[in-house]
Design an enzyme around this catalytic site. Structure first.
Site, PDB file in Angstrom:
ATOM      1  N   THR A 179      32.668  50.620  11.084  1.00 55.10           N
ATOM      2  CA  THR A 179      33.296  49.377  10.607  1.00 55.10           C
ATOM      3  C   THR A 179      34.763  49.568  10.221  1.00 55.10           C
ATOM      4  O   THR A 179      35.466  48.601   9.966  1.00 55.10           O
ATOM      5  CB  THR A 179      32.550  48.834   9.364  1.00 55.10           C
ATOM      6  OG1 THR A 179      32.684  49.791   8.312  1.00 55.10           O
ATOM      7  CG2 THR A 179      31.082  48.595   9.667  1.00 55.10           C
ATOM      8  N   GLU A 188      57.367  36.041  56.705  1.00 60.23           N
ATOM      9  CA  GLU A 188      57.269  36.806  55.456  1.00 60.23           C
ATOM     10  C   GLU A 188      57.087  38.298  55.761  1.00 60.23           C
ATOM     11  O   GLU A 188      57.578  39.160  55.034  1.00 60.23           O
ATOM     12  CB  GLU A 188      56.082  36.305  54.624  1.00 60.23           C
ATOM     13  CG  GLU A 188      55.887  37.068  53.322  1.00 60.23           C
ATOM     14  CD  GLU A 188      54.692  36.576  52.502  1.00 60.23           C
ATOM     15  OE1 GLU A 188      53.869  35.807  53.031  1.00 60.23           O
ATOM     16  OE2 GLU A 188      54.593  36.981  51.326  1.00 60.23           O
ATOM     17  N   HIS A 219      44.092  27.082  47.047  1.00 56.93           N
ATOM     18  CA  HIS A 219      43.275  28.033  46.281  1.00 56.93           C
ATOM     19  C   HIS A 219      42.038  27.333  45.739  1.00 56.93           C
ATOM     20  O   HIS A 219      42.051  26.818  44.615  1.00 56.93           O
ATOM     21  CB  HIS A 219      44.101  28.619  45.130  1.00 56.93           C
ATOM     22  CG  HIS A 219      45.139  29.583  45.592  1.00 56.93           C
ATOM     23  ND1 HIS A 219      44.897  30.928  45.715  1.00 56.93           N
ATOM     24  CD2 HIS A 219      46.405  29.390  46.009  1.00 56.93           C
ATOM     25  CE1 HIS A 219      45.980  31.532  46.172  1.00 56.93           C
ATOM     26  NE2 HIS A 219      46.920  30.622  46.356  1.00 56.93           N
ATOM     27  N   ASP A 255      43.471  33.588  31.227  1.00 54.55           N
ATOM     28  CA  ASP A 255      42.533  33.013  30.245  1.00 54.55           C
ATOM     29  C   ASP A 255      42.400  31.505  30.403  1.00 54.55           C
ATOM     30  O   ASP A 255      41.351  30.937  30.081  1.00 54.55           O
ATOM     31  CB  ASP A 255      42.979  33.337  28.816  1.00 54.55           C
ATOM     32  CG  ASP A 255      42.458  34.691  28.377  1.00 54.55           C
ATOM     33  OD1 ASP A 255      41.290  34.990  28.671  1.00 54.55           O
ATOM     34  OD2 ASP A 255      43.223  35.447  27.762  1.00 54.55           O
ATOM     35  N   GLU A 287      39.427  28.603  44.680  1.00 59.60           N
ATOM     36  CA  GLU A 287      38.769  29.327  43.575  1.00 59.60           C
ATOM     37  C   GLU A 287      39.042  28.694  42.199  1.00 59.60           C
ATOM     38  O   GLU A 287      38.227  28.809  41.293  1.00 59.60           O
ATOM     39  CB  GLU A 287      39.169  30.810  43.572  1.00 59.60           C
ATOM     40  CG  GLU A 287      40.619  31.138  43.195  1.00 59.60           C
ATOM     41  CD  GLU A 287      41.575  31.163  44.383  1.00 59.60           C
ATOM     42  OE1 GLU A 287      41.326  30.442  45.370  1.00 59.60           O
ATOM     43  OE2 GLU A 287      42.593  31.877  44.305  1.00 59.60           O
ATOM     44  N   SER A 331      43.029  45.745  22.771  1.00 56.84           N
ATOM     45  CA  SER A 331      42.940  44.627  23.712  1.00 56.84           C
ATOM     46  C   SER A 331      41.668  44.763  24.555  1.00 56.84           C
ATOM     47  O   SER A 331      40.984  45.790  24.507  1.00 56.84           O
ATOM     48  CB  SER A 331      44.173  44.613  24.615  1.00 56.84           C
ATOM     49  OG  SER A 331      44.200  45.801  25.348  1.00 56.84           O
ATOM     50  N   CYS A 381      44.567  31.134  51.256  1.00 57.75           N
ATOM     51  CA  CYS A 381      46.034  31.210  51.253  1.00 57.75           C
ATOM     52  C   CYS A 381      46.557  32.288  52.217  1.00 57.75           C
ATOM     53  O   CYS A 381      46.666  32.028  53.407  1.00 57.75           O
ATOM     54  CB  CYS A 381      46.551  31.389  49.833  1.00 57.75           C
ATOM     55  SG  CYS A 381      48.239  30.818  49.658  1.00 57.75           S
ATOM     56  N   PHE A 382      46.850  33.496  51.728  1.00 56.03           N
ATOM     57  CA  PHE A 382      47.266  34.594  52.623  1.00 56.03           C
ATOM     58  C   PHE A 382      46.163  34.835  53.656  1.00 56.03           C
ATOM     59  O   PHE A 382      46.434  35.098  54.821  1.00 56.03           O
ATOM     60  CB  PHE A 382      47.468  35.845  51.766  1.00 56.03           C
ATOM     61  CG  PHE A 382      48.461  36.844  52.309  1.00 56.03           C
ATOM     62  CD1 PHE A 382      49.644  36.445  52.901  1.00 56.03           C
ATOM     63  CD2 PHE A 382      48.213  38.216  52.184  1.00 56.03           C
ATOM     64  CE1 PHE A 382      50.567  37.374  53.362  1.00 56.03           C
ATOM     65  CE2 PHE A 382      49.130  39.153  52.636  1.00 56.03           C
ATOM     66  CZ  PHE A 382      50.308  38.737  53.231  1.00 56.03           C
TER      67      PHE A 382
HETATM   68  N1  GLN Z   1      52.512  35.008  50.682  1.00 55.69           N
HETATM   69  C1  GLN Z   1      52.029  33.762  51.175  1.00 55.69           C
HETATM   70  C2  GLN Z   1      52.999  32.628  50.881  1.00 55.69           C
HETATM   71  O1  GLN Z   1      53.846  32.753  50.047  1.00 55.69           O
HETATM   72  C3  GLN Z   1      50.654  33.467  50.610  1.00 55.69           C
HETATM   73  C4  GLN Z   1      50.650  33.184  49.154  1.00 55.69           C
HETATM   74  C5  GLN Z   1      49.306  33.310  48.490  1.00 55.69           C
HETATM   75  O2  GLN Z   1      48.380  33.889  49.073  1.00 55.69           O
HETATM   76  N2  GLN Z   1      49.171  32.792  47.293  1.00 55.69           N
HETATM   77  O3  GLN Z   1      52.905  31.581  51.468  1.00 55.69           O
END
Ligand code: GLN
Length: 560
Positions: A202, A430, A535, A84, A537, A26, A406-407
């Site tokens: 090979t 959380e 997100h 991927d 990204e 892999s 996000c976080f």
């Molecule tokens: N743990 C946080 C939530 O559930 C952030 C989630 C994350 O960063 N994708 O809201």
């Protein structure tokens, strides 16, 4: 896109399939070879897409640990997919759906549900034909629904694995049903060089082709990973033993950027070989700006140094899309990004266990001064979160460009509440279910969820941007006040604290669901302090960096 390539129509306009299998081991970069092959076909003007088969039993990648399996890539329709899929989106610049990721879990669930509904009319339900039929149906459904000319299907795992057998059997059957001119097998292998001998070996390729043949598949093309181009001898030997013409043995030697791989393949006649096999006529590749985009990743003037402070840094693959988004933004301004992955626990006090050494950067936040910018990516759970809160506060106080995702958005709010608004006990439910000041809370909709899989707030949502903020400048000025971005979270900002936060200078510059959720924050008098609940990204592409990343890297580059 209207295809100008002439596709010999001997199959009633059906989609043609290219199957990519992997041999030897892999981690050979099958995903990049799949994406690059699809890119070449797209540059011919064909309507093409990719599908990833993951032979694991999980229904999707959503419940898997990112440190073990890499990032969970979120599709617009809320699929929690294999990373991927992110490569396919970045190379092809098209949004995939969750149907582009097929797992053993999904296929078995289809079949078991049908069996429970009595659809098999008393038959004994078996791997062949029922599981293999379900696999073929899923592949053909994507091809038909999207009206694709060609679909490139990557089969995860390595030839010889037990769990991929039903998938390979299904692919073999598609070749039997659709014929040679409508299906093509590319097998990815490795030609290692052992230092002592210095010769490209090979034998691993020979063995893995034998294994593939044993299950009834003869590859049409071999894509051989190697450090330097295959020697004449190695190519000849592989051709002879694998019974593949020499021109169909393609060297996939190390390239300075993954976006260069389509050129590497094409320079060896990949398109010609595919066209001969699949009877494609009139193939004219239009590179457009692809070559110059690829070049921007290895032909640069200077660097930009970014610290990514997160929880899953032991496997950089857990943040692949973050890395790519940073590199897209840097390449776009002629720089190369240098990322240092730092475990957020390094910035926590009293972390040292009995007999353990003092961690490298413990409470030594000043270590971060050497970076041009700090990025905090997504994450879950308590471990390491106090370190992130310290980092978010440090970059605010030290005027170091900060991008939170996000976080990284939620913890920036906690840091601000504690240090700028004097709410020392502020936290997220959380991290501390009994916190006195829950500035981040469980979303109300989440209360009724009991399963862990696929139950977060997922996928694409509309975000409204407040005019005359940094956010509105980042996202195209005051004209575009709406964007669509992908989400994956269970917690959100608690708007009971909105006034207090705003009174202390944090601007909440974007929201969704008619103002119910806050999506963006910024601090005006700062070089760059921006964080998003979504997100960003996942929306970044080579040559078209996502705007928040672009603005962050520009701010960081201007400080270096
Ligand atoms: N743990 C946080 C939530 O559930 C952030 C989630 C994350 O960063 N994708 O809201």
């Amino acid at each position: 896109m209207q295809s100008k390539v002439n596709i010999e129509d001997n199959n009633n306009n059906k989609t043609k399939f290219i199957f990519i299998t992997g041999g030897v081991m892999s981690g050979l970069g099958k995903g990049v070879i799949t994406s690059s092959t699809a890119k070449l076909l797209q540059l011919l003007g064909l309507k093409v897409s990719c599908i990833k088969i993951d032979p694991y039993v999980n229904y999707d990648a959503g419940t898997m640990n990112p440190i073990a399996h890499g990032e969970v890539f979120v599709t617009e329709d809320g699929g929690e997919c294999d990373m991927d899929i992110g490569n396919y989106e970045r190379f092809l610049d098209i949004a995939m759906t969750k149907d582009h990721n097929i797992t053993t879990g999904r296929v078995y669930l289809d079949v078991i549900q049908s069996e429970r509904e009595g659809k098999y009319l008393g038959q004994c339900v078996q791997i062949i034909p029922h599981i293999t039929d379900a696999i073929k149906n899923r592949l053909r459904k994507v091809a038909n629904d999207e009206g694709l000319d060609i679909v490139v299907v990557e089969c995860g795992g390595t030839i010889g694995d037990i769990e991929s057998l039903p998938f390979l059997e299904a692919l073999r059957q598609i070749k039997l049903e659709d014929g040679h001119s409508n299906t093509l097998f590319i097998h990815v292998t490795l030609a290692p060089v052992l230092d002592v001998v210095g010769e490209q070996k090979t034998k691993p390729t020979q063995h893995s082709v034998q294994e593939l043949r044993r299950i009834g598949i003869q590859p049409d093309i071999l894509a051989v990973r190697c450090k330097t181009p295959l020697t004449f001898d190695a190519r000849r030997k592989i051709s002879l033993f694998a019974s593949v013409e020499e021109k169909c043995v393609i060297s996939c030697y190390d390239a300075p950027s993954i976006y260069k791989v389509p050129e590497v393949l094409e320079s060896q006649g990949m398109i010609k070989v595919i066209a001969e096999n699949l009877l494609l006529k009139n193939c004219h590749l239009q590179w457009r700006d692809w070559k110059s985009i690829a070049k921007s990743f290895y032909d640069y003037n200077g660097f930009v140094k970014i610290a990514v402070v997160g929880k899953y840094v032991t496997l950089p693959d857990s943040y692949v899309s973050i890395y790519h988004a940073l590199s897209h933004a840097s390449a776009h301004i002629g720089r190369k990004v240098e990322v240092e992955w730092i475990d957020s626990e390094e910035f926590e006090q009293n972390r040292r266990g009995v007999g353990e050494q003092e961690p490298k950067n413990s409470s030594n936040l000043s270590f971060l001064r050497k970076f041009d910018g700090i990025l905090v990516p997504g994450g879950f759970g308590r471990r390491g979160s106090e370190g992130i809160i310290n980092v978010a506060n440090f970059s605010r106080q030290e005027n170091i460009p900060y991008l939170g995702i996000c976080f990284g958005f939620q913890l920036a709010i906690i840091a601000f509440a504690r240090n700028a608004c004097n709410l020392q006990g502020a936290s997220s439910t959380e991290l501390d279910p009994n916190t006195k000041d829950p500035v981040i809370v469980f979303m109300p909709e989440q209360r009724s969820m009991h399963n862990m899989g696929g139950t977060m707030r997922l996928g694409k949502h509309k975000i409204t941007i407040i005019p005359h903020t940094n956010a509105s400048r980042i996202y195209g000025g005051n004209k575009t006040n709406v964007i669509y971005r992908r989400h994956r979270h269970r917690y959100e900002f608690n708007q009971d604290y909105r006034k207090l936060i705003e009174n202390h200078g944090m601007v909440l510059s974007g929201h969704s669901d008619n103002g119910r959720r806050i999506e963006m924050l910024e601090i005006a008098k700062h070089k760059f302090y921006f964080a998003v609940q979504y997100h960003s990204e996942f929306n970044s592409r080579p040559g078209i960096p996502e705007q928040a990343f672009e603005a962050f890297i520009k701010a960081a580059a201007s400080t270096s």
